[in-house]
Enzyme design. Structure first.
Site, PDB file in Angstrom:
ATOM      1  N   TYR A 183      -1.716   3.452   5.897  1.00 48.95           N
ATOM      2  CA  TYR A 183      -1.224   2.093   6.155  1.00 48.95           C
ATOM      3  C   TYR A 183       0.174   2.145   6.779  1.00 48.95           C
ATOM      4  O   TYR A 183       0.465   1.447   7.757  1.00 48.95           O
ATOM      5  CB  TYR A 183      -1.207   1.358   4.820  1.00 48.95           C
ATOM      6  CG  TYR A 183      -0.558   0.005   4.791  1.00 48.95           C
ATOM      7  CD1 TYR A 183      -1.195  -1.118   5.318  1.00 48.95           C
ATOM      8  CD2 TYR A 183       0.683  -0.182   4.171  1.00 48.95           C
ATOM      9  CE1 TYR A 183      -0.604  -2.378   5.236  1.00 48.95           C
ATOM     10  CE2 TYR A 183       1.266  -1.431   4.081  1.00 48.95           C
ATOM     11  CZ  TYR A 183       0.626  -2.526   4.611  1.00 48.95           C
ATOM     12  OH  TYR A 183       1.201  -3.769   4.538  1.00 48.95           O
ATOM     13  N   SER A 187       5.136  -3.950   7.891  1.00 48.67           N
ATOM     14  CA  SER A 187       5.421  -3.698   6.474  1.00 48.67           C
ATOM     15  C   SER A 187       6.625  -2.779   6.381  1.00 48.67           C
ATOM     16  O   SER A 187       6.855  -1.938   7.252  1.00 48.67           O
ATOM     17  CB  SER A 187       4.237  -3.007   5.795  1.00 48.67           C
ATOM     18  OG  SER A 187       4.625  -2.551   4.504  1.00 48.67           O
TER      19      SER A 187
HETATM   20  N1  NAP Z   1       1.799  -8.756   0.216  1.00 47.35           N
HETATM   21  C1  NAP Z   1       2.642  -7.765   0.456  1.00 47.35           C
HETATM   22  O1  NAP Z   1       3.333  -7.290  -0.435  1.00 47.35           O
HETATM   23  C2  NAP Z   1       2.805  -7.214   1.858  1.00 47.35           C
HETATM   24  C3  NAP Z   1       3.803  -6.271   2.067  1.00 47.35           C
HETATM   25  C4  NAP Z   1       3.998  -5.749   3.341  1.00 47.35           C
HETATM   26  C5  NAP Z   1       3.192  -6.167   4.375  1.00 47.35           C
HETATM   27  N2  NAP Z   1       2.221  -7.076   4.153  1.00 47.35           N
HETATM   28  C6  NAP Z   1       1.384  -7.448   5.293  1.00 47.35           C
HETATM   29  O2  NAP Z   1       1.316  -8.849   5.392  1.00 47.35           O
HETATM   30  C7  NAP Z   1       0.040  -9.217   5.921  1.00 47.35           C
HETATM   31  C8  NAP Z   1      -0.609 -10.222   4.996  1.00 47.35           C
HETATM   32  O3  NAP Z   1      -0.746  -9.628   3.720  1.00 47.35           O
HETATM   33  P1  NAP Z   1      -1.144 -10.462   2.429  1.00 47.35           P
HETATM   34  O4  NAP Z   1      -0.391  -9.868   1.317  1.00 47.35           O
HETATM   35  O5  NAP Z   1      -1.038 -11.907   2.682  1.00 47.35           O
HETATM   36  O6  NAP Z   1      -2.670 -10.008   2.282  1.00 47.35           O
HETATM   37  P2  NAP Z   1      -3.892 -10.714   1.544  1.00 47.35           P
HETATM   38  O7  NAP Z   1      -3.447 -11.742   0.578  1.00 47.35           O
HETATM   39  O8  NAP Z   1      -4.754  -9.600   1.074  1.00 47.35           O
HETATM   40  O9  NAP Z   1      -4.640 -11.463   2.748  1.00 47.35           O
HETATM   41  C9  NAP Z   1      -5.131 -10.715   3.800  1.00 47.35           C
HETATM   42  C10 NAP Z   1      -5.653 -11.659   4.861  1.00 47.35           C
HETATM   43  O10 NAP Z   1      -6.154 -10.868   5.943  1.00 47.35           O
HETATM   44  C11 NAP Z   1      -7.539 -11.180   6.150  1.00 47.35           C
HETATM   45  N3  NAP Z   1      -8.221  -9.990   6.580  1.00 47.35           N
HETATM   46  C12 NAP Z   1      -8.403  -8.830   5.903  1.00 47.35           C
HETATM   47  N4  NAP Z   1      -9.107  -7.966   6.650  1.00 47.35           N
HETATM   48  C13 NAP Z   1      -9.361  -8.597   7.821  1.00 47.35           C
HETATM   49  C14 NAP Z   1     -10.053  -8.239   8.990  1.00 47.35           C
HETATM   50  N5  NAP Z   1     -10.642  -7.037   9.116  1.00 47.35           N
HETATM   51  N6  NAP Z   1     -10.130  -9.137   9.997  1.00 47.35           N
HETATM   52  C15 NAP Z   1      -9.555 -10.343   9.881  1.00 47.35           C
HETATM   53  N7  NAP Z   1      -8.896 -10.752   8.800  1.00 47.35           N
HETATM   54  C16 NAP Z   1      -8.814  -9.880   7.782  1.00 47.35           C
HETATM   55  C17 NAP Z   1      -8.016 -11.743   4.805  1.00 47.35           C
HETATM   56  O11 NAP Z   1      -9.114 -12.643   4.938  1.00 47.35           O
HETATM   57  P3  NAP Z   1     -10.654 -12.192   4.880  1.00 47.35           P
HETATM   58  O12 NAP Z   1     -10.836 -11.433   3.613  1.00 47.35           O
HETATM   59  O13 NAP Z   1     -11.426 -13.473   4.950  1.00 47.35           O
HETATM   60  O14 NAP Z   1     -10.884 -11.370   6.095  1.00 47.35           O
HETATM   61  C18 NAP Z   1      -6.784 -12.515   4.367  1.00 47.35           C
HETATM   62  O15 NAP Z   1      -6.725 -13.761   5.020  1.00 47.35           O
HETATM   63  C19 NAP Z   1      -0.754  -7.925   6.076  1.00 47.35           C
HETATM   64  O16 NAP Z   1      -0.664  -7.452   7.390  1.00 47.35           O
HETATM   65  C20 NAP Z   1      -0.046  -6.986   5.132  1.00 47.35           C
HETATM   66  O17 NAP Z   1      -0.206  -5.631   5.525  1.00 47.35           O
HETATM   67  C21 NAP Z   1       2.002  -7.618   2.921  1.00 47.35           C
END
Ligand code: NAP
Length: 261
Positions: free
Chosen positions: A166, A153
């Site tokens: 985080y 991130s």
């Molecule tokens: N969206 C943003 O703005 C953003 C910005 C910077 C970085 N990121 C990073 O990008 C990645 C994806 O983010 P996203 O925005 O797509 O998040 P999201 O929509 O909240 O999805 C999170 C995913 O991770 C899974 N997950 C959560 N806890 C878990 C665990 N303990 N074990 C296994 N799976 C788990 C969830 O599925 P389940 O609930 O079924 O476990 C879901 O598939 C993350 O690492 C996040 O930190 C996102």
């Protein structure tokens, strides 16, 4: 003078086994479907099996050679071990590991960050990636090749008070990326992407005013990213068009971060 023919636009992943953690939603789902469309065998892993099954069905329809949904809580060491074991049993190999599962719970103040929250954030964003990379990376090294992609991130280099544990975890993930690139080379390449703010469930709970300020004044491209906008970079960093790239950390943030990656 004629222009040179454009480079082949799509990475092929036929014959490759790709594991995407957090593949059931958001960025992970977009990447899983991206690999599927290029003929990979795709393993969709997250805590909720039903959600993984739904995306696996989409992946099969998108062109995956095979789509395997597996439940895994990446914060639990034994779940990580079990995930790698199951993938090897069912698919025989791991060519690409995308450590995408992550979470960033909101908290009112630092005093509200209790030990359980702090530990969970570190476990899901960092510890799971460590364990899965060690297991899969070892296997890739023995097999003579493979790639690992960590979804970090922009918070790792531009931390804010609202998500400091985080940010600490993601900074650790950046360090892990560089360290593993050295430890697992030359057979295995390890890279990371630092997303800025993307429209997913992770940002859906953000206050409207914060999103408006971010996209209105702080992001040069004046909007949040869409999940599909991470896919090309993920394919590139894990595919054949980046064979001299390892230990790289790429920011995809609409220009948000000032700090160099
Ligand atoms: N969206 C943003 O703005 C953003 C910005 C910077 C970085 N990121 C990073 O990008 C990645 C994806 O983010 P996203 O925005 O797509 O998040 P999201 O929509 O909240 O999805 C999170 C995913 O991770 C899974 N997950 C959560 N806890 C878990 C665990 N303990 N074990 C296994 N799976 C788990 C969830 O599925 P389940 O609930 O079924 O476990 C879901 O598939 C993350 O690492 C996040 O930190 C996102």
């Amino acid at each position: 003078m004629t222009s040179p023919a454009p480079a082949e636009p799509s990475e092929g992943f036929a014959g490759r086994v790709v594991v995407v953690t957090g593949g059931s939603r958001g960025l992970g789902r977009a990447m899983a479907l991206g690999y599927a469309a290029r003929g990979a065998t795709v393993v969709v892993a997250s805590r909720k099996l039903a959600a993984c099954e739904a995306v696996a069905q989409e992946a099969a329809a998108a062109g995956a050679a095979k789509a395997l949904p597996l439940a895994c809580h990446v914060g639990r060491w034994q779940d990580c071990d079990q995930l790698v074991r199951r993938v090897l049993e069912e698919c025989g190999r791991i060519d690409v590991l995308v450590n995408n599962a992550g979470m960033s719970p909101l908290y009112p103040s630092f005093a509200d960050v209790d030990e359980a929250l702090f530990d969970k954030v570190l476990e899901v964003n960092l510890k799971g990636a460590w364990r899965l990379s060690v297991l899969a990376g070892d296997r890739m090294k023995q097999a003579g090749g493979g790639t690992i992609l960590n979804i970090s991130s922009i918070a790792a280099v531009q931390p804010t008070a609202r998500e400091l544990p985080y940010a600490v975890a993601k900074a650790g993930l950046n360090t892990l990326t560089v360290g593993l690139a050295h430890a697992l080379g030359p057979e295995v390449r390890v890279n990371a992407i630092m997303p800025g703010a993307f429209q997913t469930d992770a940002t859906a709970g953000w206050p409207e005013a914060a999103v408006a300020e971010l996209s209105g004044t702080q992001v040069p491209l004046r909007r949040l990213g869409k999940a599909g906008e991470i896919v090309a970079a993920a394919l590139h960093l894990t595919g054949e068009s980046s064979t001299y790239t390892t230990g790289a950390i790429l920011k995809i943030d609409g220009g948000l971060a000032w700090a160099p990656a």
